[in-house]
Design an enzyme around this catalytic site. Structure first.
Site, PDB file in Angstrom:
ATOM      1  N   THR A  28       0.850  -1.185   0.000  1.00  0.00           N
ATOM      2  CA  THR A  28       0.000   0.000   0.000  1.00  0.00           C
ATOM      3  C   THR A  28       0.886   1.237   0.000  1.00  0.00           C
ATOM      4  O   THR A  28       1.773   1.351   0.838  1.00  0.00           O
ATOM      5  CB  THR A  28      -0.903  -0.030   1.255  1.00  0.00           C
ATOM      6  OG1 THR A  28      -1.811  -1.114   1.094  1.00  0.00           O
ATOM      7  CG2 THR A  28      -1.645   1.256   1.462  1.00  0.00           C
ATOM      8  N   GLN A 102      -3.547  -7.231  -6.168  1.00  0.00           N
ATOM      9  CA  GLN A 102      -3.999  -7.824  -4.905  1.00  0.00           C
ATOM     10  C   GLN A 102      -5.416  -7.338  -4.590  1.00  0.00           C
ATOM     11  O   GLN A 102      -5.669  -6.137  -4.473  1.00  0.00           O
ATOM     12  CB  GLN A 102      -3.050  -7.463  -3.756  1.00  0.00           C
ATOM     13  CG  GLN A 102      -3.368  -8.307  -2.521  1.00  0.00           C
ATOM     14  CD  GLN A 102      -2.554  -7.935  -1.293  1.00  0.00           C
ATOM     15  OE1 GLN A 102      -2.431  -6.764  -0.964  1.00  0.00           O
ATOM     16  NE2 GLN A 102      -2.019  -8.924  -0.602  1.00  0.00           N
ATOM     17  N   HIS A 177      -6.154 -11.365  -1.054  1.00  0.00           N
ATOM     18  CA  HIS A 177      -5.532 -10.930   0.200  1.00  0.00           C
ATOM     19  C   HIS A 177      -6.294 -11.573   1.364  1.00  0.00           C
ATOM     20  O   HIS A 177      -7.293 -11.031   1.837  1.00  0.00           O
ATOM     21  CB  HIS A 177      -5.578  -9.412   0.285  1.00  0.00           C
ATOM     22  CG  HIS A 177      -4.672  -8.834   1.330  1.00  0.00           C
ATOM     23  ND1 HIS A 177      -4.015  -9.611   2.266  1.00  0.00           N
ATOM     24  CD2 HIS A 177      -4.303  -7.549   1.590  1.00  0.00           C
ATOM     25  CE1 HIS A 177      -3.296  -8.824   3.050  1.00  0.00           C
ATOM     26  NE2 HIS A 177      -3.452  -7.573   2.665  1.00  0.00           N
ATOM     27  N   TYR A 182      -6.845  -8.854   7.738  1.00  0.00           N
ATOM     28  CA  TYR A 182      -7.963  -8.241   7.009  1.00  0.00           C
ATOM     29  C   TYR A 182      -9.127  -9.226   6.879  1.00  0.00           C
ATOM     30  O   TYR A 182      -9.096 -10.325   7.452  1.00  0.00           O
ATOM     31  CB  TYR A 182      -7.470  -7.689   5.658  1.00  0.00           C
ATOM     32  CG  TYR A 182      -6.475  -6.575   5.883  1.00  0.00           C
ATOM     33  CD1 TYR A 182      -6.878  -5.401   6.523  1.00  0.00           C
ATOM     34  CD2 TYR A 182      -5.136  -6.712   5.543  1.00  0.00           C
ATOM     35  CE1 TYR A 182      -5.970  -4.382   6.801  1.00  0.00           C
ATOM     36  CE2 TYR A 182      -4.219  -5.698   5.815  1.00  0.00           C
ATOM     37  CZ  TYR A 182      -4.646  -4.532   6.438  1.00  0.00           C
ATOM     38  OH  TYR A 182      -3.764  -3.530   6.719  1.00  0.00           O
TER      39      TYR A 182
HETATM   40  C1  LIG Z   1       4.545   0.341   3.013  1.00  0.00           C
HETATM   41  C2  LIG Z   1       4.018  -1.071   3.135  1.00  0.00           C
HETATM   42  C3  LIG Z   1       2.739  -1.361   2.662  1.00  0.00           C
HETATM   43  C4  LIG Z   1       2.253  -2.667   2.712  1.00  0.00           C
HETATM   44  N1  LIG Z   1       1.033  -2.956   2.158  1.00  0.00           N
HETATM   45  C5  LIG Z   1       0.627  -4.236   2.017  1.00  0.00           C
HETATM   46  C6  LIG Z   1      -0.532  -4.560   1.256  1.00  0.00           C
HETATM   47  O1  LIG Z   1      -1.209  -3.707   0.662  1.00  0.00           O
HETATM   48  N2  LIG Z   1      -0.864  -5.875   1.173  1.00  0.00           N
HETATM   49  C7  LIG Z   1      -0.146  -6.858   1.797  1.00  0.00           C
HETATM   50  O2  LIG Z   1      -0.495  -8.036   1.697  1.00  0.00           O
HETATM   51  N3  LIG Z   1       0.969  -6.570   2.499  1.00  0.00           N
HETATM   52  C8  LIG Z   1       1.377  -5.297   2.598  1.00  0.00           C
HETATM   53  N4  LIG Z   1       2.564  -5.006   3.248  1.00  0.00           N
HETATM   54  C9  LIG Z   1       3.407  -6.104   3.736  1.00  0.00           C
HETATM   55  C10 LIG Z   1       4.450  -6.486   2.669  1.00  0.00           C
HETATM   56  O3  LIG Z   1       3.846  -7.129   1.566  1.00  0.00           O
HETATM   57  C11 LIG Z   1       5.516  -7.425   3.254  1.00  0.00           C
HETATM   58  O4  LIG Z   1       4.869  -8.535   3.811  1.00  0.00           O
HETATM   59  C12 LIG Z   1       6.370  -6.757   4.320  1.00  0.00           C
HETATM   60  O5  LIG Z   1       6.850  -5.499   3.868  1.00  0.00           O
HETATM   61  C13 LIG Z   1       7.558  -7.641   4.714  1.00  0.00           C
HETATM   62  O6  LIG Z   1       8.401  -7.849   3.600  1.00  0.00           O
HETATM   63  P1  LIG Z   1       9.816  -7.080   3.484  1.00  0.00           P
HETATM   64  O7  LIG Z   1      10.573  -7.412   4.733  1.00  0.00           O
HETATM   65  O8  LIG Z   1      10.473  -7.640   2.256  1.00  0.00           O
HETATM   66  O9  LIG Z   1       9.511  -5.621   3.400  1.00  0.00           O
HETATM   67  C14 LIG Z   1       3.049  -3.695   3.255  1.00  0.00           C
HETATM   68  C15 LIG Z   1       4.323  -3.384   3.760  1.00  0.00           C
HETATM   69  C16 LIG Z   1       4.805  -2.099   3.687  1.00  0.00           C
HETATM   70  C17 LIG Z   1       6.197  -1.794   4.177  1.00  0.00           C
END
Ligand SMILES: Cc1cc2nc3c(=O)[nH]c(=O)nc-3n(C[C@H](O)[C@H](O)[C@H](O)COP(=O)(O)O)c2cc1C
Length: 369
Positions: A28, A102, A177, A182
């Site tokens: 997001t 998603q 998702h 959620y």
């Molecule tokens: C800014 C931000 C927005 C996120 N939005 C979503 C989202 O819309 N849907 C989702 O399933 N996960 C969302 N996540 C979780 C990420 O998909 C991911 O699981 C999380 O960042 C951990 O992975 P990373 O360590 O590689 O960042 C979001 C994470 C961040 C940092």
């Protein structure tokens, strides 16, 4: 034999030939700050810059007005949104990339401000005691309305409609998702689902809605272009509380997903340390790799080294990177060249405009600069 790193090996998924296993996790970014919550030019640029990812999974995109819980998130339920997304998918495809959207319903992680004062929907009337990011800033969540059977039916239709719109917008597939606390996840856990009808009580009943959503979606698009995201050990975040039945519920869900020819199953390792909680699983890939027969994508806190390792060990087929993709638009290239990654700026994760969104340079641009 190829000497390419495991992450950079091509992979075939749902009949698509993906150039690598460095996938972009859904994130997001709250940039759809227009009346319609439609993606526009900056979304096109952002996703186009990241087209070298084996598969982009877009930010969560609400499937209906009722599904929203955060300000300025894009939707996939109106004509304007479909038109906006079309430009995104065209740009990514023109660069040889692949992109899934998603499909998102936040359930109780919302606020009456988004619904003309009406209550958000959830499996049961239990306040997650979490926060919703409204137009006026973060607000405390409220006790949601327990969904009627009619509400549930409508929501399944909304997921199906979102998938239909996604196909029209030119996406290669959709990710459901059902993660991170959620709506669908709220059905899975006892702490958020205390229904006494066919959607509550037993493990089978609590998982039922996910399979109904998949069955509805596959009426409008190929089954092998549907991905599912789960976060089995989520606990103490996003209003989720786990218990002894949580992991057995996910075991049941994952085994039943084998009945489908899905694109992939996208799993997250625990978001918090759950090693002291006897009934939670600390090693999600290890537990579920043997259980799931299809393509498995793993996420959370991976880097180049641990990403290569998890694939080499046969625990996952691909890795979804989140934050690293925010600040490194050409992440696969950086892995190929073994260069240090650029740092991300947390302050601009959710702020409107190009800053912290489309202004992270590619490796080539930063060398020139
Ligand atoms: C800014 C931000 C927005 C996120 N939005 C979503 C989202 O819309 N849907 C989702 O399933 N996960 C969302 N996540 C979780 C990420 O998909 C991911 O699981 C999380 O960042 C951990 O992975 P990373 O360590 O590689 O960042 C979001 C994470 C961040 C940092």
């Amino acid at each position: 034999m190829s000497t390419k790193q495991a992450l950079l090996q091509p992979i075939e998924v749902g009949g698509m030939k993906l150039s690598n296993r460095v996938w972009m996790a859904p994130m997001t970014r709250s940039r759809a700050n227009n009346e319609e919550n439609a993606p526009f030019d900056i979304h096109v640029k952002y996703y186009e810059q990241r087209a070298s990812s084996g598969l982009i999974i877009t930010e969560g995109s609400q499937i209906s007005k009722k599904a929203v819980g955060y300000v300025n998130t894009p939707g996939i339920h109106s004509k304007a949104q479909v038109e906006g997304w079309k430009k995104v998918t065209e740009a990514v495809h023109a660069k040889g990339g692949h992109i899934f959207i998603q499909l998102w319903h936040v359930g109780r992680i919302s606020h009456p401000d988004f619904h003309n004062g009406e209550l958000p929907h959830a499996p049961s009337a239990i306040n997650p005691n979490s926060k919703s990011y409204t137009p006026e800033g973060f607000k405390e969540t409220v006790t949601p309305k327990e969904m009627t059977l009619e509400d549930i039916k409508q929501t399944i239709q909304d997921f199906k409609n979102g998938a239909k719109n996604a196909m029209e917008a030119g996406f290669d597939g959709v990710e459901i998702h059902s993660s991170n606390g959620y709506l669908l996840h709220q059905f899975f856990n006892n702490s958020s689902n205390q229904r006494t009808d066919e959607y509550g009580g037993s493990i089978e009943n609590r998982a039922k809605i996910l399979f109904e959503v998949i069955d509805a979606i596959k009426e409008v698009m190929p089954e092998n272009r549907i991905g599912v995201r789960l976060n089995p050990s989520l606990h103490g975040a996003f209003g989720m509380e786990a218990d002894e039945e949580t992991i057995p519920t996910f075991d049941y869900i994952v085994s039943r997903l084998n009945d489908y020819d899905l694109s992939y199953l996208h799993l997250s390792e625990p978001f918090t340390d759950v090693s002291e909680i006897s009934y939670l699983e600390s090693n999600i890939a290890k537990r579920y790799r043997p259980m799931f027969k299809g393509t498995l994508v793993i996420n959370n806190n991976f880097d180049q080294e641990s990403g290569n390792k998890v694939i080499e060990e046969g625990l996952a087929d691909a890795v979804a990177f989140g934050k690293p993709f925010i600040s490194n638009p050409d992440l696969p290239k950086r892995f190929e060249e073994n260069v240090p990654l650029a740092e991300w700026d947390q302050d601009t994760f959710y702020t409107p405009g190009e800053k912290g969104y489309t202004d992270y340079p590619s490796l080539k641009e930063s060398k020139v600069g």
